[in-house]
Structures are given as structure tokens and as C-alpha cells.
Design an enzyme around this catalytic site. Structure first.
Site, PDB file in Angstrom:
ATOM      1  N   GLU A 283       0.914  -1.284  -0.114  1.00 12.99           N
ATOM      2  CA  GLU A 283       0.037  -0.161  -0.140  1.00 12.99           C
ATOM      3  C   GLU A 283       0.952   1.123   0.020  1.00 12.99           C
ATOM      4  O   GLU A 283       1.748   1.432   0.883  1.00 12.99           O
ATOM      5  CB  GLU A 283      -0.757   0.264   1.278  1.00 12.99           C
ATOM      6  CG  GLU A 283      -1.588  -1.165   1.706  1.00 12.99           C
ATOM      7  CD  GLU A 283      -2.756  -1.240   0.583  1.00 12.99           C
ATOM      8  OE1 GLU A 283      -3.179  -0.448   0.183  1.00 12.99           O
ATOM      9  OE2 GLU A 283      -3.405  -2.441   0.604  1.00 12.99           O
ATOM     10  N   CYS A 317      -2.416   9.273   3.934  1.00 11.11           N
ATOM     11  CA  CYS A 317      -2.170   8.902   2.389  1.00 11.11           C
ATOM     12  C   CYS A 317      -3.065   9.219   1.694  1.00 11.11           C
ATOM     13  O   CYS A 317      -3.262   9.314   0.610  1.00 11.11           O
ATOM     14  CB  CYS A 317      -1.945   7.261   2.382  1.00 11.11           C
ATOM     15  SG  CYS A 317      -3.092   6.459   3.442  1.00 11.11           S
TER      16      CYS A 317
HETATM   17  N1  LIG Z   1      -1.849   3.351   0.712  1.00 11.46           N
HETATM   18  C1  LIG Z   1      -1.944   3.339   2.183  1.00 11.46           C
HETATM   19  O1  LIG Z   1      -2.791   2.649   2.577  1.00 11.46           O
HETATM   20  C2  LIG Z   1      -1.183   4.001   2.817  1.00 11.46           C
HETATM   21  C3  LIG Z   1      -1.170   4.114   4.329  1.00 11.46           C
HETATM   22  C4  LIG Z   1      -0.268   5.052   5.257  1.00 11.46           C
HETATM   23  C5  LIG Z   1       0.788   5.481   4.601  1.00 11.46           C
HETATM   24  N2  LIG Z   1       1.024   5.559   3.169  1.00 11.46           N
HETATM   25  C6  LIG Z   1       2.192   5.813   2.826  1.00 11.46           C
HETATM   26  O2  LIG Z   1       3.223   6.003   3.495  1.00 11.46           O
HETATM   27  C7  LIG Z   1       4.162   6.827   3.262  1.00 11.46           C
HETATM   28  C8  LIG Z   1       4.397   7.534   4.746  1.00 11.46           C
HETATM   29  O3  LIG Z   1       5.137   6.541   5.526  1.00 11.46           O
HETATM   30  P1  LIG Z   1       6.618   6.456   5.764  1.00 11.46           P
HETATM   31  O4  LIG Z   1       7.184   7.857   5.703  1.00 11.46           O
HETATM   32  O5  LIG Z   1       6.517   5.556   6.892  1.00 11.46           O
HETATM   33  O6  LIG Z   1       7.093   5.864   4.645  1.00 11.46           O
HETATM   34  P2  LIG Z   1       8.424   4.943   4.251  1.00 11.46           P
HETATM   35  O7  LIG Z   1       8.314   4.277   2.883  1.00 11.46           O
HETATM   36  O8  LIG Z   1       9.552   5.658   4.425  1.00 11.46           O
HETATM   37  O9  LIG Z   1       8.644   3.967   5.414  1.00 11.46           O
HETATM   38  C9  LIG Z   1       7.821   2.658   5.688  1.00 11.46           C
HETATM   39  C10 LIG Z   1       8.378   1.598   6.260  1.00 11.46           C
HETATM   40  O10 LIG Z   1       9.462   1.276   5.431  1.00 11.46           O
HETATM   41  C11 LIG Z   1      10.696   1.168   5.992  1.00 11.46           C
HETATM   42  N3  LIG Z   1      11.776   1.042   5.154  1.00 11.46           N
HETATM   43  C12 LIG Z   1      12.386   2.256   4.640  1.00 11.46           C
HETATM   44  N4  LIG Z   1      13.249   2.006   3.648  1.00 11.46           N
HETATM   45  C13 LIG Z   1      13.322   0.433   3.491  1.00 11.46           C
HETATM   46  C14 LIG Z   1      13.905  -0.553   2.738  1.00 11.46           C
HETATM   47  N5  LIG Z   1      14.792  -0.091   1.755  1.00 11.46           N
HETATM   48  N6  LIG Z   1      13.399  -1.510   2.788  1.00 11.46           N
HETATM   49  C15 LIG Z   1      12.493  -2.053   3.579  1.00 11.46           C
HETATM   50  N7  LIG Z   1      11.885  -1.286   4.367  1.00 11.46           N
HETATM   51  C16 LIG Z   1      11.993   0.054   4.523  1.00 11.46           C
HETATM   52  C17 LIG Z   1      10.597   2.342   6.907  1.00 11.46           C
HETATM   53  O11 LIG Z   1      11.397   2.186   8.062  1.00 11.46           O
HETATM   54  C18 LIG Z   1       9.187   2.012   7.792  1.00 11.46           C
HETATM   55  O12 LIG Z   1       8.941   0.923   8.624  1.00 11.46           O
HETATM   56  C19 LIG Z   1       3.389   8.073   2.532  1.00 11.46           C
HETATM   57  O13 LIG Z   1       4.006   7.814   1.189  1.00 11.46           O
HETATM   58  C20 LIG Z   1       1.921   7.428   2.446  1.00 11.46           C
HETATM   59  O14 LIG Z   1       1.294   7.779   1.355  1.00 11.46           O
HETATM   60  C21 LIG Z   1       0.069   4.675   2.591  1.00 11.46           C
END
Ligand SMILES: NC(=O)c1ccc[n+]([C@@H]2O[C@H](COP(=O)([O-])OP(=O)(O)OC[C@H]3O[C@@H](n4cnc5c(N)ncnc54)[C@H](O)[C@@H]3O)[C@@H](O)[C@H]2O)c1
Length: 519
Positions: A283, A317
Site C-alpha cells: 500500500e 495517505c
Molecule cells: N496506501 C496506504 O494505505 C498508505 C497508508 C499509510 C501511509 N502510506 C504512505 O506511506 C508513506 C509515509 O510513510 P513512511 O514515511 O513511514 O514511509 P516509508 O516508505 O519511508 O517507510 C515505511 C516503512 O518502510 C521501512 N523502510 C524504509 N526503507 C526501507 C527499505 N529500503 N526496505 C524495507 N523497508 C524500508 C521504514 O523503516 C518504515 O518502517 C506515504 O507515502 C504514504 O502515502 C500509504
């Protein structure tokens, strides 16, 4: 066990003084910092390599967490793998009962959990309370869904043959969660995995390890065996280490597009000797647009747009990022929107009067301010430069107009309180602009013409389209949530089909014509 039909956990009515007093008392009673261990089976390793602070007052340390090493990621997966056969063989009723008890654990601590989300992620009270409710909803909803799934799917039967389709869990699920719904999203993904008989390793966001700890505590208190759910606090590298592990059968990810795409690439590489394809439930982000037609009721549209774009400082999001307004009402809409936004109160998340809390961290503040400057350079900012508190990661809410079509402000997910408004000649033109986007998460429409509404429904690629209301606040069971195109793999959290991503279907066909008896 047949649980009562699902119903959403009712949110608190914060207009009642008693509720506000209860929440403020829970905030006062919070003991900080929370120590967050790497927690694998019965082994806990405390550490303070990861420091989570309060975005409203960054000098306040909310959690001190251990940062999981690659070896710990490996140990977590191997523990979860060892626990898998027993948990998979546990009757679906017993697994569901554990989830329902976990929901009870959270219900009994609603105020305390909301207070933690206020501190750790600067969620204003109403949002923090809704986050706890949604976590409870996911537990309740998926527990029931897994019971239905366990009954299998009826198939066509013919004489002499018995056909059976049942769903088996896939194995270890790596759950990689974001910070913006610090309880609900990690709980949702983890509960779906566990309800269907998978074991799970939760990697919470580095900005929200304490909330991640509470998710695992709730599940273990509910009776999920220690081996079946591990907590792996850490940064992106811990998530990447999990994703690379070939004993991970499913990656359940919610977060940004670039990370989601990287996980999809990692999972697509099948290692020599691998015995399973890694499935990714992703997501991701969006660039959510709201169309306002010439006949829209602006009294209805303005507050809904403000709520969609500036609630939780635009860090959902589902938040609105672009308004595509019919040229006939564009100027009136902009004038009224600018007035409404100028009246928003920017302040700390724990203040009940706050409309726009700070963003989650310094890097986010810098990013939002960069885009706000770009919007001012390339277009016109129509909101006054609001003063914001000096301490904390505050950003003044901004509405910008007149941006060139190729502006990065109209393209990138900014994830902050910045909304652009564009003038369009027709709803058709607005649909064309939306269709040109590679992302398709949420969308909105304000129109009083049923034909226009149907036309936009037909043309809209988004996963969740909201008509004549705000684009945020999807409820479990009512608005299954998730995006299309590059916004996600098309899963719908909080919907009936979601659990199917965590299982594999198996069909058994038996010849029931007996040719004598074996004695
Ligand atoms: N579509 C949805 O339902 C939904 C819901 C909530 C948030 N979001 C999205 O999430 C984002 C905001 O959240 P965020 O800042 O925590 O996102 P992010 O992608 O920076 O981090 C999400 C998770 O991924 C981990 N992560 C980071 N780099 C990684 C890698 N290389 N490999 C594996 N894991 C890794 C992070 O530590 C964290 O736990 C926004 O883009 C938002 O739109 C989407």
C-alpha cells in the site's frame, strides 16, 4: 464460536468535557521514555540506538528502542518459521479468539494508547483516538473474516467426485509499517497475517517504535504465542534485511512508493533453491485530487476540502493534495478556501484546539517548506504567512494556485499541509489530468448532478473515490481501503478480500466411487 456481527468501535465524543479530562489524565500518566526491545520469542534485547521524540516538542524523548541488526532480523524470521506449523494448525476459532482478546486489551487501554500516539506521532486527539479504534476494528474484522475463510469456498459437485477448496496460510509474513497510523496500520497487517495462520515479524516505523511495541504486547496478551509474533524495531535497513530473507513468504508493506517498489523488486528475485514465491502486499502513496464542479455546494465542499488536506497536517495517505475546480467557481472557491485555512490553528498535538499539528520530523518539515517555497516561486500562495510555534516540526498550512502543469508541486507526494488549486474548463478536463497521474489512491468529487457523479465514477482510476464528502477517514468494513496503479497492489485493507492475500488456495478432488473395501 460465532462472534457478534462486526461493528466499528465508536470514537470518543471529544466535545464532552469528561472525555477530554480522561484523555488529558492519560497523557499525564504516560511514563516516558518507553523502552522498546528487539523481541523475538521470549528473548528481549533492550537498547537505545533508536530515539523517538515528540514532534510537538522534540526535546521530549518518547521511546528508546533497540535497533535490530541483520542477525536479529534473521533470528526473528527463523523463530517465526519454527512457530509456523503449530500456529497454522491452531484451529481458526482459537486464533480468532486470541485476536478478539487482543482487541479487548486495547479497548481497556484506549486512552493510554491514544496518548502515546499523540506524543510519538503528533496525532491530534481525535485522530489518535480514531487510530486506536481502527486497530481494534482490524482485530475484530479480520478475526471474523478468517473464520469465514476457514469454511472454504463451495465448488460445483458432481456424482462420484468431491471437490473442496480451502485456504492455507503461506508461512512467515514480514510486516513493514509506516508511522502515520502508528497503531492501526501495523496492527491491521499483522492481524491479517496471524488470523489466517501465518506467523509474523513486525518492523514498525523508526518514528513510532513505542506504538509498535504496544501492537505486539496486545497480540501476546491476547494469547498469540511468543514465537508467532516478533518485534523488530529499526530503520529501513531492518526492513530490507527482512525482505531479503528467503524464508519470508509474504511481505505486507505500507509506506512510500519508492520503498514499496524496491520491495517488489527484491521479492521478484527468486533465489536458487527457493521453494516459494514471495508475495508482496503493498500500500503506497498517492497524489489525491478533488474535483469541484460548477454546481457544487461550496458550503459543503470547503470544510470537507480543508479536513481532507489539512487534517493531521496532510500526513494521511488519503489526504487531498490537488483541487481541480471548474473555472466558473474557481475564484470563489479559492477566496473562501484561503479564508478557511487562514483560520486554522497550528499547534501542539496535545492541545484540543489544534487543527494542524507539526509534521513528524525535521526532514519532513524541510521537505514541506521546500515545496511551499517552490509553490511560491512557480505560482501564487493565497494563504497568509502564518506564524508557527518555534519549537517542533511545524509547517504553516499553504494553498497555492496558478502552478504550471509540469510543476513538481502537482506531481510529487508532499505529505504535508500544502494544497494546490487548479482551474479546469470542465469535469472532463479534470478527469484527464487525474488519468495522467501514475498514482491512484483516493479521489473526491463535489457535484450535484447525478450524471456527472456517474461519469466521474466511470472515469476514476482511484482505489477510493469519495463523493460530496471528505476524502479521509475510511472505516474498516465500510470503506475497504487501498490504491491502484503505482499506489498499491490493489489490496483493500479492512475489506472482505484482504485476507486472501495472506493465504494460498488448495483444491482437493476425491474420487468417491468405491471399488471395493480395503480390509
Ligand atoms: N496506501 C496506504 O494505505 C498508505 C497508508 C499509510 C501511509 N502510506 C504512505 O506511506 C508513506 C509515509 O510513510 P513512511 O514515511 O513511514 O514511509 P516509508 O516508505 O519511508 O517507510 C515505511 C516503512 O518502510 C521501512 N523502510 C524504509 N526503507 C526501507 C527499505 N529500503 N526496505 C524495507 N523497508 C524500508 C521504514 O523503516 C518504515 O518502517 C506515504 O507515502 C504514504 O502515502 C500509504
Amino acid at each position: 464460536m460465532t462472534p457478534e456481527p462486526f461493528r466499528n468501535e465508536p470514537v470518543r465524543e471529544l466535545r464532552r468535557a469528561g472525555e477530554r479530562v480522561r484523555l488529558a489524565a492519560a497523557l499525564d500518566a504516560l511514563e516516558l521514555p518507553v523502552r522498546v526491545p528487539v523481541w523475538i520469542g521470549d528473548e528481549r534485547r533492550d537498547g537505545d540506538e533508536l530515539v523517538s521524540t515528540d514532534p510537538s516538542a522534540p526535546q521530549r524523548v518518547v521511546a528508546l528502542a533497540a535497533r535490530a541488526t541483520p542477525e536479529e532480523a534473521e533470528a526473528a524470521v527463523s523463530t517465526a518459521r519454527a512457530a509456523f506449523p503449530d500456529w497454522a494448525a491452531t484451529p481458526a476459532e482459537d486464533r480468532a479468539a486470541a485476536l478478539l482478546r487482543a482487541a479487548g486489551w486495547m479497548r481497556a487501554r484506549r486512552a493510554e494508547l491514544a496518548a502515546l500516539a499523540v506524543r510519538e506521532c503528533a496525532k491530534p486527539w481525535a485522530e489518535a483516538d480514531a487510530d486506536v479504534c481502527e486497530a481494534i476494528d482490524f482485530l475484530e474484522f479480520y478475526a471474523r473474516g478468517a473464520l469465514e475463510l476457514a469454511a472454504g469456498t463451495p465448488l460445483l459437485q458432481v456424482p462420484g467426485e468431491r471437490n473442496d477448496l480451502h485456504y492455507a496460510p503461506r508461512g512467515v509474513c514480514a510486516v513493514i509499517a509506516p508511522w502515520n497510523f502508528p497503531l492501526a496500520i501495523p496492527m491491521g497487517m499483522t492481524a491479517a497475517a496471524l488470523a489466517t495462520g501465518n506467523t509474523a515479524v513486525l518492523k514498525p516505523a523508526e518514528q513510532a517504535p513505542a506504538c509498535g511495541l504496544r501492537v505486539v504486547e496486545a497480540l501476546r496478551a491476547g494469547g498469540v504465542p511468543a514465537g508467532a509474533i516478533a518485534l523488530l524495531p529499526g530503520e529501513g535497513d531492518a526492513g530490507a534485511a527482512l525482505a531479503r530473507n528467503h524464508d519470508v513468504a509474504t511481505i505486507a508493506f505500507t509506506g512510500s512508493g519508492p520503498v514499496g517498489l524496491e520491495l517488489l523488486r527484491t521479492a521478484a528475485e527468486v533465489a536458487p533453491g527457493a521453494r516459494q514465491l514471495t508475495r508482496v502486499v503493498a500500500e503506497m502513496g498517492g497524489k489525491n485530487c478533488i474535483i469541484v464542479d460548477s454546481d457544487a455546494d461550496l458550503d459543503e465542499a470547503i470544510p470537507a476540502i480543508v479536513e481532507s488536506a489539512f487534517g493531521y497536517a496532510g500526513q494521511k495517505c488519503s489526504a487531498a493534495a490537488r483541487v481541480l475546480a471548474h473555472e466558473a467557481i474557481h475564484d470563489a472557491l479559492v477566496e473562501r478556501l484561503a479564508g478557511a485555512v487562514a483560520g486554522l490553528q497550528v499547534g501542539p498535538a496535545d492541545d484540543f484546539a489544534t487543527d494542524v499539528p507539526p509534521v513528524v520530523e525535521r526532514a519532513a518539515q524541510e521537505r514541506v517548506r521546500r515545496y511551499a517555497q517552490l509553490a511560491a516561486d512557480e505560482g501564487t500562495v493565497v494563504t497568509p504567512a502564518q506564524p508557527v510555534p518555534g519549537e517542533g516540526w511545524y509547517c504553516a498550512p499553504v494553498v497555492a494556485i496558478g502552478l504550471p502543469p509540469d510543476s513538481a508541486v502537482l506531481r510529487d507526494e508532499i505529505f504535508g499541509p500544502l494544497l494546490s488549486v487548479e482551474s479546469v474548463r470542465s469535469v472532463e478536463e479534470a478527469c484527464d489530468r487525474i488519468d495522467a497521474l501514475p498514482v491512484a489512491l483516493t479521489g473526491g468529487l463535489f457535484s450535484r448532478n447525478p450524471r456527472t457523479v456517474q461519469r466521474v465514477i466511470d472515469r476514476s482510476p482511484v482505489g477510493n473515490l469519495y463523493v460530496n464528502r471528505s476524502t479521509t477517514g475510511a472505516m474498516v468494513g465500510r470503506q475497504p481501503f487501498g490504491g491502484n496503479r503505482l499506489s498499491g497492489t490493489g489490496t483493500k485493507a479492512g475489506g472482505r478480500d484482504y485476507l486472501l492475500h495472506f493465504v494460498e488456495p488448495r483444491v482437493v478432488t476425491e474420487n468417491t466411487v468405491r471399488h471395493g473395501l480395503v480390509v
